[in-house]
Design a protein around this motif. Structure first.
Motif, short mmCIF file in Angstrom:
data_model
loop_
_atom_site.label_atom_id
_atom_site.label_comp_id
_atom_site.label_asym_id
_atom_site.label_seq_id
_atom_site.Cartn_x
_atom_site.Cartn_y
_atom_site.Cartn_z
N ILE A 132 26.04 79.82 -63.22
CA ILE A 132 27.64 79.82 -63.62
C ILE A 132 28.18 80.70 -64.34
CG2 ILE A 132 28.59 78.43 -65.74
CD1 ILE A 132 26.16 76.71 -65.53
N SER A 133 28.05 81.87 -64.94
CA SER A 133 28.65 82.75 -65.30
C SER A 133 29.54 83.89 -64.28
CB SER A 133 28.33 83.77 -66.62
OG SER A 133 26.72 84.64 -66.00
N SER A 134 28.85 83.70 -62.65
CA SER A 134 29.01 84.22 -61.68
C SER A 134 30.28 83.67 -61.41
CB SER A 134 27.93 84.79 -60.63
OG SER A 134 27.98 83.45 -60.33
N ASN A 135 30.42 82.17 -61.45
CA ASN A 135 31.62 81.06 -60.53
C ASN A 135 32.23 80.54 -61.61
OD1 ASN A 135 32.63 79.46 -59.58
ND2 ASN A 135 31.00 78.05 -59.15
N TRP A 136 33.81 81.01 -61.75
CA TRP A 136 34.51 80.75 -62.68
C TRP A 136 34.99 79.25 -63.27
CZ3 TRP A 136 36.60 83.47 -66.77
CH2 TRP A 136 35.64 85.01 -66.83
N ASP A 137 34.67 78.25 -61.96
CA ASP A 137 34.63 76.70 -61.91
C ASP A 137 34.49 76.60 -63.41
OD1 ASP A 137 36.01 76.48 -59.48
OD2 ASP A 137 33.94 76.28 -59.01
N TYR A 138 33.50 77.20 -64.65
CA TYR A 138 33.37 75.53 -65.67
C TYR A 138 34.65 75.29 -66.63
CZ TYR A 138 32.23 80.79 -67.60
OH TYR A 138 32.51 82.10 -68.23
N ILE A 139 35.32 77.15 -66.11
CA ILE A 139 36.48 77.02 -67.14
C ILE A 139 37.92 76.34 -66.80
CG2 ILE A 139 37.05 79.82 -66.94
CD1 ILE A 139 37.38 79.68 -69.56
N THR A 140 38.37 75.59 -67.98
CA THR A 140 39.38 74.68 -67.10
C THR A 140 40.76 76.18 -66.86
OG1 THR A 140 39.86 74.15 -69.43
CG2 THR A 140 38.11 72.27 -67.88
N PRO A 141 41.41 75.37 -66.82
CA PRO A 141 43.35 75.85 -66.72
C PRO A 141 43.58 76.08 -67.76
CG PRO A 141 43.05 74.51 -65.24
CD PRO A 141 42.30 74.27 -65.38
N VAL A 142 43.09 75.07 -69.05
CA VAL A 142 44.14 75.16 -70.20
C VAL A 142 42.90 76.69 -71.25
CG1 VAL A 142 44.12 73.74 -71.95
CG2 VAL A 142 44.42 72.36 -70.21
N GLN A 143 42.01 75.93 -70.75
CA GLN A 143 41.06 77.16 -71.79
C GLN A 143 41.41 79.03 -71.55
OE1 GLN A 143 37.16 75.50 -70.26
NE2 GLN A 143 36.77 74.07 -72.22
N ALA A 144 41.47 78.68 -69.76
CA ALA A 144 41.38 80.11 -69.25
C ALA A 144 43.32 80.59 -70.78
CB ALA A 144 41.84 79.73 -67.98
N TRP A 145 44.28 79.97 -70.40
CA TRP A 145 45.39 79.97 -70.49
C TRP A 145 45.40 80.35 -72.79
CZ3 TRP A 145 48.96 82.23 -68.73
CH2 TRP A 145 49.21 82.04 -67.04
N LEU A 146 44.25 79.36 -72.85
CA LEU A 146 43.88 79.70 -74.23
C LEU A 146 43.00 80.93 -74.95
CD1 LEU A 146 44.37 78.46 -77.37
CD2 LEU A 146 41.85 78.10 -76.65
N LEU A 147 42.78 81.27 -74.01
CA LEU A 147 42.02 82.63 -73.96
C LEU A 147 43.21 83.98 -74.06
CD1 LEU A 147 38.50 82.32 -72.67
CD2 LEU A 147 39.03 82.37 -75.19
N ILE A 148 43.95 83.96 -72.46
CA ILE A 148 44.30 84.87 -71.89
C ILE A 148 45.59 84.71 -73.04
CG2 ILE A 148 46.48 85.67 -70.55
CD1 ILE A 148 45.11 83.76 -68.16
N ILE A 149 46.28 84.08 -73.86
CA ILE A 149 46.82 84.25 -75.00
C ILE A 149 47.04 84.40 -76.38
CG2 ILE A 149 48.53 82.57 -77.14
CD1 ILE A 149 49.42 80.50 -73.90
#
Length: 104
Positions: A51-68
């Motif tokens: 799972i950690s080699s595939n980024w499909d498990y993280i939603t775009p909202v979660q990704a933007w939250l972590l980026i911000i």
């Protein structure tokens, strides 16, 4: 007494590190809704390399939250020593001496 900007930035850096760490853990522990085929258990992506080699498990909202969160924390990390240096220069404004003249 007024708080210094460097003190506020230091608190923001520490709070940002804690907040981004908590957000990352929450994302990782909610990452794998599909049971692992080998063990039959549902494991977070931190412990599941497939799972950690595939980024499909993280939603775009979660990704933007972590980026911000990470971006704000990094900008505070950069601004903190600059603010401390500027405050130190302002505090020592009248106490500067020219090297070698000793008040003559």
């Amino acid at each position: 007494m007024k708080k210094r900007l460097s003190s506020i930035l230091r608190s923001m850096v520490l709070g940002g590190l804690v907040a981004s760490g908590v957000a990352r853990v929450l994302v990782l522990f909610t990452a794998s809704p599909v049971p692992d085929p080998a063990s039959g258990r549902t494991e977070p992506s931190l412990f599941a390399p497939a799972i950690s080699s595939n980024w499909d498990y993280i939603t775009p909202v979660q990704a933007w939250l972590l980026i911000i969160l990470t971006g704000v924390t990094l900008s505070c990390v950069v601004a903190w020593p600059i603010a401390a240096w500027m405050e130190r220069r302002a505090d020592a404004g009248g106490n500067r001496r020219i090297f070698g003249r000793q008040g003559r």
